[in-house]
Design a protein around this motif. Structure first.
Motif, PDB file in Angstrom:
ATOM      1  N   SER A   1       0.971  -1.351  -0.460  1.00  0.00           N
ATOM      2  CA  SER A   1      -0.174  -0.025  -0.046  1.00  0.00           C
ATOM      3  C   SER A   1       0.578   1.276  -0.008  1.00  0.00           C
ATOM      4  CB  SER A   1      -0.966  -0.343   0.950  1.00  0.00           C
ATOM      5  OG  SER A   1      -0.306  -0.661   3.018  1.00  0.00           O
ATOM      6  N   SER A   2       2.038   0.722   0.862  1.00  0.00           N
ATOM      7  CA  SER A   2       3.041   2.325   1.169  1.00  0.00           C
ATOM      8  C   SER A   2       3.451   2.550  -0.352  1.00  0.00           C
ATOM      9  CB  SER A   2       3.880   2.329   2.029  1.00  0.00           C
ATOM     10  OG  SER A   2       3.283   1.985   3.349  1.00  0.00           O
ATOM     11  N   SER A   3       3.694   1.450  -0.805  1.00  0.00           N
ATOM     12  CA  SER A   3       4.528   1.795  -2.401  1.00  0.00           C
ATOM     13  C   SER A   3       3.032   2.638  -3.627  1.00  0.00           C
ATOM     14  CB  SER A   3       5.221   0.442  -3.256  1.00  0.00           C
ATOM     15  OG  SER A   3       5.330   0.472  -4.284  1.00  0.00           O
ATOM     16  N   ASN A   4       1.928   1.804  -3.447  1.00  0.00           N
ATOM     17  CA  ASN A   4       0.812   1.976  -4.559  1.00  0.00           C
ATOM     18  C   ASN A   4       0.574   3.973  -4.545  1.00  0.00           C
ATOM     19  OD1 ASN A   4       1.213  -1.055  -5.347  1.00  0.00           O
ATOM     20  ND2 ASN A   4      -1.014  -0.522  -4.110  1.00  0.00           N
TER      21      ASN A   4
ATOM     22  N   ASN B   1       8.532   1.038  -5.786  1.00  0.00           N
ATOM     23  CA  ASN B   1       8.493   2.048  -5.271  1.00  0.00           C
ATOM     24  C   ASN B   1       9.341   1.959  -3.708  1.00  0.00           C
ATOM     25  OD1 ASN B   1       7.653   3.428  -7.355  1.00  0.00           O
ATOM     26  ND2 ASN B   1       5.024   3.148  -6.827  1.00  0.00           N
ATOM     27  N   ILE B   2       9.252   1.199  -3.249  1.00  0.00           N
ATOM     28  CA  ILE B   2       9.609   1.334  -1.773  1.00  0.00           C
ATOM     29  C   ILE B   2      11.071  -0.055  -1.858  1.00  0.00           C
ATOM     30  CG2 ILE B   2       9.674   0.725   0.650  1.00  0.00           C
ATOM     31  CD1 ILE B   2       7.023   2.334   0.571  1.00  0.00           C
ATOM     32  N   GLN B   3      11.691   0.019  -0.927  1.00  0.00           N
ATOM     33  CA  GLN B   3      12.911  -1.156  -0.707  1.00  0.00           C
ATOM     34  C   GLN B   3      13.065  -0.783   0.673  1.00  0.00           C
ATOM     35  OE1 GLN B   3      15.577  -2.456  -3.741  1.00  0.00           O
ATOM     36  NE2 GLN B   3      14.686  -2.745  -5.666  1.00  0.00           N
ATOM     37  N   VAL B   4      13.198  -2.087   1.166  1.00  0.00           N
ATOM     38  CA  VAL B   4      13.293  -2.299   2.881  1.00  0.00           C
ATOM     39  C   VAL B   4      14.593  -3.582   2.673  1.00  0.00           C
ATOM     40  CG1 VAL B   4      13.271  -2.316   4.905  1.00  0.00           C
ATOM     41  CG2 VAL B   4      11.203  -1.327   3.618  1.00  0.00           C
ATOM     42  N   ALA B   5      15.546  -3.011   2.705  1.00  0.00           N
ATOM     43  CA  ALA B   5      16.816  -3.343   4.018  1.00  0.00           C
ATOM     44  C   ALA B   5      17.421  -3.875   5.310  1.00  0.00           C
ATOM     45  CB  ALA B   5      18.097  -3.485   2.957  1.00  0.00           C
ATOM     46  N   VAL B   6      17.534  -5.130   5.533  1.00  0.00           N
ATOM     47  CA  VAL B   6      18.145  -5.368   6.744  1.00  0.00           C
ATOM     48  C   VAL B   6      19.504  -6.328   6.497  1.00  0.00           C
ATOM     49  CG1 VAL B   6      17.079  -6.153   9.579  1.00  0.00           C
ATOM     50  CG2 VAL B   6      15.064  -5.449   7.257  1.00  0.00           C
ATOM     51  N   PRO B   7      19.993  -4.995   7.300  1.00  0.00           N
ATOM     52  CA  PRO B   7      21.595  -5.513   6.927  1.00  0.00           C
ATOM     53  C   PRO B   7      21.972  -6.468   7.953  1.00  0.00           C
ATOM     54  CG  PRO B   7      22.041  -3.117   7.700  1.00  0.00           C
ATOM     55  CD  PRO B   7      20.652  -3.877   7.164  1.00  0.00           C
TER      56      PRO B   7
ATOM     57  N   LYS C   1      10.581   5.718  -3.909  1.00  0.00           N
ATOM     58  CA  LYS C   1      10.845   6.386  -5.178  1.00  0.00           C
ATOM     59  C   LYS C   1       9.916   7.754  -5.400  1.00  0.00           C
ATOM     60  CE  LYS C   1      13.000   2.967  -8.715  1.00  0.00           C
ATOM     61  NZ  LYS C   1      12.351   1.673  -9.571  1.00  0.00           N
ATOM     62  N   GLU C   2      10.083   8.812  -6.486  1.00  0.00           N
ATOM     63  CA  GLU C   2       9.432   9.419  -6.277  1.00  0.00           C
ATOM     64  C   GLU C   2       8.871  10.705  -5.257  1.00  0.00           C
ATOM     65  OE1 GLU C   2       8.141  10.261  -9.815  1.00  0.00           O
ATOM     66  OE2 GLU C   2       9.017   8.142 -10.250  1.00  0.00           O
ATOM     67  N   LEU C   3       9.013  10.038  -4.115  1.00  0.00           N
ATOM     68  CA  LEU C   3       9.330  10.979  -2.900  1.00  0.00           C
ATOM     69  C   LEU C   3       9.582  12.389  -2.182  1.00  0.00           C
ATOM     70  CD1 LEU C   3       8.044  10.895  -0.067  1.00  0.00           C
ATOM     71  CD2 LEU C   3       9.361  10.191   0.902  1.00  0.00           C
ATOM     72  N   GLU C   4      11.094  11.992  -3.223  1.00  0.00           N
ATOM     73  CA  GLU C   4      11.582  13.602  -3.132  1.00  0.00           C
ATOM     74  C   GLU C   4      10.445  15.177  -4.114  1.00  0.00           C
ATOM     75  OE1 GLU C   4      11.986  11.261  -6.701  1.00  0.00           O
ATOM     76  OE2 GLU C   4      12.336  10.402  -4.288  1.00  0.00           O
ATOM     77  N   GLN C   5      10.333  14.035  -4.169  1.00  0.00           N
ATOM     78  CA  GLN C   5       9.223  14.826  -5.608  1.00  0.00           C
ATOM     79  C   GLN C   5       8.308  15.967  -4.859  1.00  0.00           C
ATOM     80  OE1 GLN C   5       7.886  14.061  -9.751  1.00  0.00           O
ATOM     81  NE2 GLN C   5       9.422  12.760  -9.548  1.00  0.00           N
TER      82      GLN C   5
END
Length: 1014
Positions: free
Chosen positions: A545-548, A593-599, A632-636
């Protein structure tokens, strides 16, 4: 026998007594059996009742009445029977459900009914016995068969042989059999309170000694539930208490069964649960329709294959109050004259409700009678009349809803009349005539919310403000608000909300508006404030939903009439960061539009991860559980004026941890969204939630050599900003204009001097060649400098003039350098072949081809290859050639030829210097004149070569060094500008005033002119 007088005083007594000993003895313990008697007797006979009933009903003299008790007294009232429970007795749950008014002491039944009260400690047990094997398979046969009867009797005996030894045992009935092995459902009544410990032990004994089965029991009566009297007031506070006779050493649970759902009640904003050893309590706060239904408290016990639930249930009926929307039709009655009487319809609309409201209407400053009109469910309408002409009147209509508890809620609306000659906005599309200075309001069609449009005092319509929200999305938002109210666990409720939210955001067209985006962001913001711990499925729905919401098709939905100081983008980022941070995940699914990584930060090396090709490395001694995420796109969507007019040139990346870290360094390598133009500074920033702006505190940019790399000394949400304009060098523009102006004047003087002294100085081939080159160099540079000044402000000239100036400057500057090449080649020839004369005619042909034809070919080919297009051949920002990077752009059709010519010039200069140093001292006297001329040429060219060649080396330095590199780049720019802006002055000084022959010839001509004038 009784007289008629005594018969009128007769009372009906329902008596309960226990006959103990030897009725059904299966163990060493005694079995019990209950008998019920309904008698109609005189009150005076109560003392001898034991003897009265034992003789006619009990024939076994070995039996005795252990406990005889009156439970219920009844008397006939009109055509009904009114019954009252004796102290210590109550109406059964079944009676309460059938006659809801009977949950108090007195209850009225139809005549000849046989309902009776039961002990407060009376227990009903419903059991489900799952039998293993085929021993009781015949119980599944038809009820009319002998096999069924035998099987049923045997199982009943087995059950009674154990349970009848419980004190107060009354009845045990097998209700039905079902398949799934053999499942027997039975009901047992125990008149006296039973010990939960005894019940579970007896049940375990039954399974261990007689039956191979598992047993599930549910009791009512072991637990007592205390409820408020029905109906309860809306928005009131009440306490519900469940009480045990003995401590079970288990934590109870509460459930609420409503019409559509079953909820487990937990601690939340609307309910507070407490418990002690023998009781559990719920404090309900501000009760609404959400809390109406049947409450059940449940104590669960288990021993081996036996499980028992001790339950108590009761209904809570809540008086409801509605949310009222009130409207007028027309919203602004329009008087054509002061004598008009207008019809106005007032509508009060509420949601469908089970409450039977008493609706009344009130008016102020309205003389006419209200005329109710029939409407659909939840819609209440009245019609009235208003008179025109009274400008001081302010009519008002109110609707009042009163519930069963005599609570009321009122909605009012003023009737704003457009009097004759009053300013107003004329009707337009859906909008009716609206009085100036007021706002018209319309309900959204097919969605929740309202549409508003203001009519200014100048009778001008403003832009419509729509607060229409997709109905499903609005339901999701309302559900998110109450996830922690206490109806169900908040994590499960949140999971349901996120699943619905994921579905509704999948259809981006249905939420493509600012009001829908605002509602969507508030769903995330609301959930982020609930201290959730979402499971894997819920977290996936959250990411989807957040990516949508970041889909490009929704870009315009992020901006609108937001009256709050905090932007939607900031709310979105803050809520998503919080939900990611509290989620216990190790491998998040990638979204568009969202990627989450847990290193894996347990290793001694740096904590490194990559999201959307953005490399994030954390270096800290105390890392904790770190999560990296990119959007993605959020910076705009962040405010564009948030940081020095710079715009984001990367995706937003976030680094968060569940606890505060010590000193930490984050190295982020961003792939830039747009190439960085030359001399444009980049700023590494993070979003400061305190000031709602981008901030560069604690972040450093690594410079032009690593233009996408940032180093920050804290965790936050990062991005890289790019300035809209390149860096400016102080006073460089002023120096350029001043230098070019002086150069233009100097070059003009140079050409005039050359014209004056031409016949006096051009006496040898060498001098002819030199001055021919000087004149053409000066002429080309003069035209180029004039075009440069003419195009100094590109915004104020047309595109055709801009491209014209570019072509002329391109040609003239190249031509100047090619004429310089001719001069340096002549010099080189003279230095190597000192006494070899060059034909004027051949030199002129060679120079014209090299000086004009070669640059013309370069310009034409470059122009045609790029079609003369803006952005390819030239840029409208500077009216000059395009630089697109290393060896990219039309600028290299100028740089490469100039570079070659500068190299040749420097080489020629070095050869001349070497020849001067090695020149023989005994040169023949016959060649003194030519030698002197050659030496003059060489001296002049040596003076000119640094001006025309070496100074442009700084031009290459300007191209190679970015202004963001620091002081060296600034020094190179100043040197290049100073040496080349004043190039015309240097030509005047070196070729004219610095040359002895030219100077003497000029003075001679000036003296002649002066003498002639005298």
């Amino acid at each position: 026998m009784q007289t008629e007088e005594n018969r009128n005083r007769m009372w009906t007594f329902i008596l309960l007594y226990i006959l103990g000993q030897n009725i059904c003895q299966a163990t060493e313990e005694y079995s019990t059996q209950m008998y019920y008697v309904k008698l109609t007797i005189d009150e005076n006979a109560i003392d001898n009742i034991t003897q009265l009933i034992q003789k006619p009903f009990v024939y076994d003299t070995n039996l005795q009445v252990n406990n005889l008790t009156i439970t219920t007294t009844c008397q006939n009232v009109s055509n009904s029977t009114e019954c009252t429970c004796k102290p210590g007795y109550r109406w059964s749950d079944s009676v309460c459900k059938s006659y809801q008014t009977c949950c108090r002491e007195t209850c009225t039944f139809p005549q000849n009914s046989s309902h009776m009260c039961i002990l407060n400690t009376s227990v009903a047990v419903n059991g489900s016995l799952i039998l293993k094997g085929n021993t009781y398979a015949n119980c599944l046969t038809d009820k009319s068969t002998i096999e069924f009867q035998t099987c049923n009797d045997n199982l009943t005996i087995q059950l009674k042989s154990v349970y009848s030894t419980l004190t107060g045992f009354d009845t045990l009935t097998i209700l039905q059999y079902s398949v799934g092995s053999v499942i027997a459902t039975f009901q047992m009544i125990i008149a006296y309170g039973v010990s939960p410990k005894d019940l579970i032990i007896k049940s375990s004994t039954l399974l261990n000694s007689s039956l191979s089965a598992s047993l599930d029991l549910v009791t009512t009566g072991v637990v007592t539930l205390s409820m408020p009297n029905n109906p309860v007031y809306y928005d009131s506070n009440h306490s519900l208490t469940c009480t045990l006779q003995k401590d079970l050493d288990v934590i109870p649970t509460w459930q609420l069964n409503t019409t559509n759902n079953t909820f487990q009640i937990t601690n939340g904003t609307g309910a507070v649960l407490t418990w002690t050893t023998r009781s559990t309590n719920i404090e309900l706060k501000r009760i609404t329709e959400l809390w109406a239904g049947t409450y059940t408290c449940d104590y669960f016990q288990q021993l081996n294959s036996t499980s028992i639930r001790h339950q108590a249930s009761a209904l809570m009926d809540v008086c409801l109050l509605p949310k009222i929307n009130i409207f007028l039709d027309p919203q602004f009655p329009h008087c054509k004259s002061d004598s008009d009487i207008l019809t106005v319809t007032t509508t009060c609309q509420i949601e469908s409700s089970t409450e039977n409201y008493n609706v009344t209407w009130n008016t102020e400053k309205i003389l006419s009678q209200l005329l109710p009109k029939n409407g659909s469910s939840g819609v209440y309408t009245v019609q009235t009349y208003v008179k025109c002409g009274d400008r001081n009147a302010s009519p008002k209509v109110s609707c009042n809803f009163v519930n069963r508890c005599n609570q009321q809620r009122t909605a009012s609306i003023n009737i704003n009349i457009i009097q004759e000659n009053d300013p107003f906005c004329e009707a337009e599309l859906d909008w009716q005539d609206t009085k100036a200075g007021f706002s018209a309001v319309l309900q959204c069609k097919g969605s929740a919310g309202l549409r508003t449009r203001n009519c200014t005092t100048g009778s001008k319509w403003e832009k419509e403000v729509s607060a229409c929200v997709n109905q499903i999305l609005n339901n999701v938002l309302q559900s998110s608000i109450i996830v922690d109210i206490g109806l169900g666990t908040k994590d499960d409720n949140a999971a349901n909300v996120l699943a619905l939210f994921s579905n509704v955001t999948n259809n981006t067209q249905s939420i493509n508006s600012f009001s829908n985006m605002n509602a969507s962001v508030h769903v995330l913001l609301t959930l982020s404030q609930k201290q959730l711990n979402p499971n894997e499925s819920a977290f996936k729905d959250f990411l989807v939903s957040s990516s949508n919401l970041l889909e490009k098709s929704l870009g315009n939905s992020w901006t609108g009439d937001n009256n709050e100081n905090v932007s939607l983008a900031e709310k979105y980022l803050k809520s998503v960061e919080e939900l990611i941070n509290v989620s216990n995940i190790t491998n998040a699914p990638k979204q568009t539009n969202i990627q989450v990584a847990v290193p894996n930060c347990s290793l001694p090396t740096n904590c490194i991860s990559t999201v959307f090709n953005i490399s994030v490395a954390l270096n800290s001694q105390d890392r904790g559980n770190v999560k990296m995420s990119a959007f993605k796109e959020l910076e705009q969507y962040f405010p564009t004026n948030s940081y020095l007019g710079e715009t984001p040139n990367s995706h937003v990346v976030s680094a968060t941890t569940e606890r505060s870290l010590g000193p930490a360094t984050v190295e982020i390598t961003f792939p830039l969204l747009q190439p960085r133009p030359r001399n444009v500074i980049m700023t590494c920033v993070y979003w400061n939630f305190n000031t709602s702006t981008w901030s560069s505190d604690g972040c450093d940019w690594k410079g032009a050599t690593n233009e996408g790399q940032c180093v920050c000394r804290h965790l936050s949400s990062f991005a890289i900003l790019m300035s809209k304009k390149p860096l400016e060098i102080t006073a460089l523009t002023e120096i350029t204009y001043a230098g070019l102006s002086i150069s233009v004047l100097s070059l003009t003087i140079t050409l005039v001097i050359e014209l004056i002294v031409w016949s006096h100085v051009v006496k040898t081939n060498t001098l002819y060649l030199r001055h021919t080159a000087h004149v053409n160099i000066s002429l080309c540079l003069l035209v180029a400098d004039c075009c440069f000044l003419a195009s100094s402000n590109p915004r104020e000239i047309t595109a055709i003039w801009c491209v014209t100036f570019v072509v002329v400057k391109h040609f003239c500057y190249l031509s100047m350098f090619f004429w310089m090449l001719c001069l340096s080649c002549t010099l080189l020839h003279q230095a190597v072949y000192l006494f070899h004369n060059v034909s004027k005619k051949n030199y002129l042909r060679f120079s014209l081809v090299v000086g004009y034809v070669c640059p013309l070919l370069i310009v034409v080919i470059t122009f045609l290859t790029n079609n003369g297009d803006e952005g390819k051949y030239y840029t409208s920002e500077t009216c000059w050639l395009v630089y697109s990077g290393l060896l990219k752009g039309s600028i290299y059709t100028f740089v490469i030829p100039v570079g070659i010519i500068v190299f040749v010039n420097v080489f020629s200069m070095l050869v001349v210097i070497m020849k001067l140093l090695d020149h023989p001292k005994n040169t023949e006297k016959s060649h003194e004149k030519e030698k002197k001329a050659a030496l003059t040429v060489m001296r002049s060219v040596i003076l000119l070569t640094p001006i025309f060649g070496v100074t442009w080396i700084f031009g290459f330095a300007v191209m190679l060094l970015d202004l963001t590199s620091g002081p060296v780049a600034y020094a190179a720019n100043y040197a290049f500008t100073l040496l080349n802006a004043f190039q015309g002055l240097f030509i005047l000084l070196t070729t004219c005033l610095g040359d002895k022959l030219t100077r003497e010839a000029l003075l001679k001509r000036l003296k002649c002119k002066v003498s002639a004038l005298n």
